[in-house]
Design an enzyme around this catalytic site. Structure first.
Site, PDB file in Angstrom:
ATOM      1  N   LYS A  11       1.115  -1.290  -0.132  1.00  0.00           N
ATOM      2  CA  LYS A  11       0.170  -0.086  -0.079  1.00  0.00           C
ATOM      3  C   LYS A  11       1.066   1.218   0.353  1.00  0.00           C
ATOM      4  O   LYS A  11       1.515   1.257   0.279  1.00  0.00           O
ATOM      5  CB  LYS A  11      -0.791  -0.409   1.098  1.00  0.00           C
ATOM      6  CG  LYS A  11      -1.855  -0.997   1.409  1.00  0.00           C
ATOM      7  CD  LYS A  11      -2.916  -1.091   2.213  1.00  0.00           C
ATOM      8  CE  LYS A  11      -3.767  -2.263   1.827  1.00  0.00           C
ATOM      9  NZ  LYS A  11      -4.639  -2.196   3.119  1.00  0.00           N
ATOM     10  N   TYR A  51     -11.761  -1.900  -3.981  1.00  0.00           N
ATOM     11  CA  TYR A  51     -13.338  -1.619  -2.710  1.00  0.00           C
ATOM     12  C   TYR A  51     -14.182  -1.948  -2.411  1.00  0.00           C
ATOM     13  O   TYR A  51     -15.106  -1.420  -1.612  1.00  0.00           O
ATOM     14  CB  TYR A  51     -12.253  -1.043  -1.837  1.00  0.00           C
ATOM     15  CG  TYR A  51     -10.858  -1.514  -0.836  1.00  0.00           C
ATOM     16  CD1 TYR A  51     -10.816  -2.482  -0.964  1.00  0.00           C
ATOM     17  CD2 TYR A  51      -9.632  -1.054  -1.385  1.00  0.00           C
ATOM     18  CE1 TYR A  51      -9.641  -2.822   0.278  1.00  0.00           C
ATOM     19  CE2 TYR A  51      -8.452  -1.181  -0.821  1.00  0.00           C
ATOM     20  CZ  TYR A  51      -8.467  -2.638   0.189  1.00  0.00           C
ATOM     21  OH  TYR A  51      -7.052  -3.174   0.067  1.00  0.00           O
ATOM     22  N   ASN A 114      -1.705   0.027   6.520  1.00  0.00           N
ATOM     23  CA  ASN A 114      -1.582  -1.129   7.079  1.00  0.00           C
ATOM     24  C   ASN A 114      -0.873  -2.445   6.370  1.00  0.00           C
ATOM     25  O   ASN A 114      -0.553  -3.291   6.290  1.00  0.00           O
ATOM     26  CB  ASN A 114      -2.775  -1.854   7.356  1.00  0.00           C
ATOM     27  CG  ASN A 114      -3.849  -3.101   6.787  1.00  0.00           C
ATOM     28  OD1 ASN A 114      -3.255  -1.925   5.289  1.00  0.00           O
ATOM     29  ND2 ASN A 114      -4.518  -3.176   6.844  1.00  0.00           N
ATOM     30  N   HIS A 117      -2.001  -5.924   2.103  1.00  0.00           N
ATOM     31  CA  HIS A 117      -3.442  -5.855   1.524  1.00  0.00           C
ATOM     32  C   HIS A 117      -3.078  -7.683   1.389  1.00  0.00           C
ATOM     33  O   HIS A 117      -2.059  -7.473   0.655  1.00  0.00           O
ATOM     34  CB  HIS A 117      -3.769  -5.446   0.397  1.00  0.00           C
ATOM     35  CG  HIS A 117      -5.356  -6.499   0.062  1.00  0.00           C
ATOM     36  ND1 HIS A 117      -6.927  -6.118   0.852  1.00  0.00           N
ATOM     37  CD2 HIS A 117      -5.868  -6.957  -0.980  1.00  0.00           C
ATOM     38  CE1 HIS A 117      -7.523  -6.902   0.046  1.00  0.00           C
ATOM     39  NE2 HIS A 117      -7.104  -7.249  -1.405  1.00  0.00           N
ATOM     40  N   GLU A 128      -9.150 -10.142  -7.846  1.00  0.00           N
ATOM     41  CA  GLU A 128      -8.762  -9.069  -7.503  1.00  0.00           C
ATOM     42  C   GLU A 128      -7.629  -9.273  -8.657  1.00  0.00           C
ATOM     43  O   GLU A 128      -6.839  -8.135  -8.956  1.00  0.00           O
ATOM     44  CB  GLU A 128      -8.217  -9.192  -5.929  1.00  0.00           C
ATOM     45  CG  GLU A 128      -9.089  -8.592  -5.631  1.00  0.00           C
ATOM     46  CD  GLU A 128      -9.141  -8.841  -3.273  1.00  0.00           C
ATOM     47  OE1 GLU A 128      -9.859  -8.627  -3.331  1.00  0.00           O
ATOM     48  OE2 GLU A 128      -7.990 -10.154  -2.793  1.00  0.00           O
TER      49      GLU A 128
HETATM   50  P1  CMP Z   1      -7.525  -5.127   3.692  1.00  0.00           P
HETATM   51  O1  CMP Z   1      -6.966  -6.071   4.556  1.00  0.00           O
HETATM   52  O2  CMP Z   1      -6.710  -3.862   2.428  1.00  0.00           O
HETATM   53  O3  CMP Z   1      -8.821  -4.457   3.305  1.00  0.00           O
HETATM   54  C1  CMP Z   1      -9.809  -3.409   3.455  1.00  0.00           C
HETATM   55  C2  CMP Z   1      -9.179  -2.287   4.781  1.00  0.00           C
HETATM   56  O4  CMP Z   1     -10.084  -0.960   4.340  1.00  0.00           O
HETATM   57  C3  CMP Z   1      -8.242  -2.217   5.069  1.00  0.00           C
HETATM   58  O5  CMP Z   1      -7.077  -3.078   4.452  1.00  0.00           O
HETATM   59  C4  CMP Z   1      -7.857  -1.378   5.702  1.00  0.00           C
HETATM   60  O6  CMP Z   1      -6.717  -1.050   4.868  1.00  0.00           O
HETATM   61  C5  CMP Z   1      -9.106  -0.803   5.556  1.00  0.00           C
HETATM   62  N1  CMP Z   1      -9.623  -1.106   6.890  1.00  0.00           N
HETATM   63  C6  CMP Z   1     -10.444  -1.487   7.476  1.00  0.00           C
HETATM   64  N2  CMP Z   1     -11.234  -1.835   8.607  1.00  0.00           N
HETATM   65  C7  CMP Z   1     -11.040  -0.254   8.917  1.00  0.00           C
HETATM   66  C8  CMP Z   1     -11.112   0.452   9.876  1.00  0.00           C
HETATM   67  N3  CMP Z   1     -12.357   0.502  11.310  1.00  0.00           N
HETATM   68  N4  CMP Z   1     -10.839   1.960   9.393  1.00  0.00           N
HETATM   69  C9  CMP Z   1     -10.250   2.343   8.622  1.00  0.00           C
HETATM   70  N5  CMP Z   1      -9.695   1.283   7.650  1.00  0.00           N
HETATM   71  C10 CMP Z   1      -9.844   0.030   8.259  1.00  0.00           C
END
Ligand code: CMP
Length: 140
Positions: A11, A51, A114, A117, A128
């Site tokens: 990311k 998403y 984070n 993904h 995906e």
């Molecule tokens: P990812 O595994 O890519 O899948 C969905 C994404 O949404 C997740 O990682 C985070 O980047 C984001 N995400 C999930 N939960 C939250 C949350 N509670 N607040 C903000 N971002 C979130």
């Protein structure tokens, strides 16, 4: 895409911090083979499409803005039990909850930024992976 494959994105936070190489090294050392990979940048519209499953969630607009804020690396990875093993390697969505030694524990900045993904099912891995790569752009 075969069931022994998963899909990942490094990311914008991790890419910008210069952690792509270290993350790819951890992925390869865990036994995943890279079968497709590209550096690219999503538009907000494409992030929204990727998403879409989260479109009712309160974090959706922020997530789309964040995911289109800078370059990413998209990749298809191959290994036995790829989806489950990759989710173990990356750790929990919220780095505060991620196990020691996982990619998110080491590199993630927040629950949104984070670092990586990972697909949550074989079905989504195929969807995906196809979002980014045509048949001609991947190995097999
Ligand atoms: P990812 O595994 O890519 O899948 C969905 C994404 O949404 C997740 O990682 C985070 O980047 C984001 N995400 C999930 N939960 C939250 C949350 N509670 N607040 C903000 N971002 C979130």
């Amino acid at each position: 895409m075969a069931a022994n494959r998963t899909f990942t994105m490094i990311k914008p936070d991790a890419f910008e911090a210069g952690n792509s190489g270290a993350i790819l090294k951890m992925i390869e050392e865990a036994g995943f083979k890279i079968v497709a990979m590209k550096a690219t940048q999503l538009t907000p519209e494409l992030a929204g499409k990727f998403y879409e499953v989260h479109k009712e969630r309160p974090f959706y607009a922020d997530l789309c803005a964040y995911m289109s804020s800078g370059p990413i690396i998209a990749a298809i990875l191959e290994k036995d039990n790829a989806v489950e093993d990759f989710r173990k390697l990356i750790g929990a969505t919220n780095p505060a909850d991620a196990a020691e030694g996982t990619i998110r524990k080491i590199f993630a900045k927040s629950i949104e930024a984070n670092a990586v993904h990972g697909s949550d099912s074989d079905e989504n891995a195929a969807i995906e992976g196809s979002f980014y790569f045509s048949q001609a752009e991947r190995v097999g």
